[in-house]
Enzyme design. Structure first.
Site, PDB file in Angstrom:
ATOM      1  N   THR A  80      63.964  38.156  59.147  1.00 52.52           N
ATOM      2  CA  THR A  80      62.968  37.695  58.191  1.00 52.52           C
ATOM      3  C   THR A  80      63.305  38.195  56.797  1.00 52.52           C
ATOM      4  OG1 THR A  80      61.232  37.597  59.867  1.00 52.52           O
ATOM      5  CG2 THR A  80      60.516  37.836  57.583  1.00 52.52           C
ATOM      6  N   ALA A 103      68.607  42.291  58.774  1.00 54.33           N
ATOM      7  CA  ALA A 103      69.687  41.654  58.009  1.00 54.33           C
ATOM      8  C   ALA A 103      69.128  40.406  57.351  1.00 54.33           C
ATOM      9  CB  ALA A 103      70.868  41.296  58.899  1.00 54.33           C
ATOM     10  N   ASN A 105      71.000  38.048  56.604  1.00 52.76           N
ATOM     11  CA  ASN A 105      71.834  36.977  57.136  1.00 52.76           C
ATOM     12  C   ASN A 105      72.668  37.542  58.283  1.00 52.76           C
ATOM     13  OD1 ASN A 105      74.083  35.042  57.424  1.00 52.76           O
ATOM     14  ND2 ASN A 105      73.189  34.082  55.616  1.00 52.76           N
ATOM     15  N   PHE A 106      72.654  36.868  59.428  1.00 55.86           N
ATOM     16  CA  PHE A 106      73.402  37.337  60.589  1.00 55.86           C
ATOM     17  C   PHE A 106      74.723  36.590  60.765  1.00 55.86           C
ATOM     18  CE2 PHE A 106      69.204  38.952  61.832  1.00 55.86           C
ATOM     19  CZ  PHE A 106      69.556  40.235  62.241  1.00 55.86           C
ATOM     20  N   HIS A 135      69.123  25.692  50.392  1.00 60.36           N
ATOM     21  CA  HIS A 135      68.540  25.762  51.725  1.00 60.36           C
ATOM     22  C   HIS A 135      67.635  24.557  51.959  1.00 60.36           C
ATOM     23  CE1 HIS A 135      69.800  30.026  51.772  1.00 60.36           C
ATOM     24  NE2 HIS A 135      69.743  29.890  53.085  1.00 60.36           N
ATOM     25  N   HIS A 136      67.171  24.434  53.175  1.00 63.17           N
ATOM     26  CA  HIS A 136      66.283  23.343  53.573  1.00 63.17           C
ATOM     27  C   HIS A 136      64.972  23.383  52.780  1.00 63.17           C
ATOM     28  CE1 HIS A 136      63.866  26.235  55.933  1.00 63.17           C
ATOM     29  NE2 HIS A 136      65.035  26.788  56.206  1.00 63.17           N
ATOM     30  N   LYS A 139      62.096  26.234  53.243  1.00 55.38           N
ATOM     31  CA  LYS A 139      62.322  27.672  53.063  1.00 55.38           C
ATOM     32  C   LYS A 139      61.378  28.217  52.002  1.00 55.38           C
ATOM     33  CE  LYS A 139      65.886  31.197  52.457  1.00 55.38           C
ATOM     34  NZ  LYS A 139      65.404  31.918  53.668  1.00 55.38           N
ATOM     35  N   THR A 146      69.718  36.224  51.430  1.00 54.47           N
ATOM     36  CA  THR A 146      71.174  36.324  51.367  1.00 54.47           C
ATOM     37  C   THR A 146      71.659  36.343  49.926  1.00 54.47           C
ATOM     38  OG1 THR A 146      71.361  35.159  53.468  1.00 54.47           O
ATOM     39  CG2 THR A 146      73.325  35.232  52.070  1.00 54.47           C
TER      40      THR A 146
END
Length: 242
Positions: A80, A103, A105-106, A135-136, A139, A146
């Site tokens: 998150t 994180a 971003n994973f 991003h979409h 979001k 990130t």
């Protein structure tokens, strides 16, 4: 992301899903699993005793779920973003009792991009820098977590402080010590981050694009496997990749 985590976990031999929960449960089974209400989370933690909970929700709910996990001795992995200072403080408090890994971003590729970016900024210290992320259209946080992490990497690698300029309008000649930050929200874009460095008659662009949410789901599950059984504390995805 929750759906992506369940679908990715079903393809792996090192993870077993014992329950799935969402704030709006549905009669639809996802990857073979019933989706329960997060109102039942304390009971689900007690009944199923998972090693780790993986969370992709929102700042308030992530803190709520981390606190519940802390009460049950269950590790917590969260991707998150959009946390304020009080959210981060609450997560740190949970980390005093359980292992917590956060994180923005994973994606392994994003972490490679961050390392390359830091080296590039050090090598080209006089460059103008612009960061664009897409991003979409659903979001919530802007810029993305990130993008903020990449901006922090730029700051750490820069010899002088750089101000962040979010978009431009009207007369705005560029300040040499600024970083331009541009946010786009459109369609179903999974995630794209581009950093442009320009100076001395040359331009260098570093770009990462995620083609599937499975990239992030796989990284989150890698983090969950790594975190299981560890001591209470605050951890980052870079430790999983080490």
């Amino acid at each position: 992301m929750g759906r992506a985590v369940l679908e990715t976990a079903a393809e792996r031999d090192d993870t077993t899903v014992v329950f799935a929960a969402n704030h709006t449960p549905t009669d639809e089974r996802v990857a073979g699993h019933e989706v329960r209400s997060t109102d039942d989370l304390p009971d689900l933690l007690t009944d199923h005793a998972p090693d780790v909970v993986v969370d992709f929700t929102g700042p308030d709910s992530a803190v709520e779920y981390a606190t519940a996990c802390a009460g049950s001795g269950v590790g917590f992995v969260t991707g998150t973003t959009g946390f304020e200072a009080d959210h981060r403080d609450a997560l740190r408090e949970a980390a005093d009792r359980i292992p917590v890994l956060w994180a923005a971003n994973f994606s392994r590729g994003i972490h490679a991009l961050g390392d390359a970016l830091a080296e590039t900024v050090e090598t080209l210290p006089g460059s103008d820098i612009e960061l664009t992320e897409t991003h979409h259209n659903r979001k919530r946080d802007a810029p993305s977590g990130t993008a903020t992490t990449l901006l922090d990497r730029i700051d750490d690698a820069s010899a002088a402080d750089r101000d962040r300029t979010y978009g431009r309008e009207g007369e705005q000649p560029r300040d040499g010590n600024e970083v331009g930050v541009h946010v786009r929200r459109a369609g179903n874009v999974r995630g794209e981050h581009e950093v442009l460095l320009a100076g001395n008659d040359e331009v260098l662009t570093l770009t990462h694009r995620a083609e599937s949410r499975g990239v992030f789901a796989g990284g989150a599950l890698d983090a969950a496997v790594w975190l299981a059984g560890r001591d209470a504390g605050w951890y980052g995805f870079e430790e999983v990749l080490a």
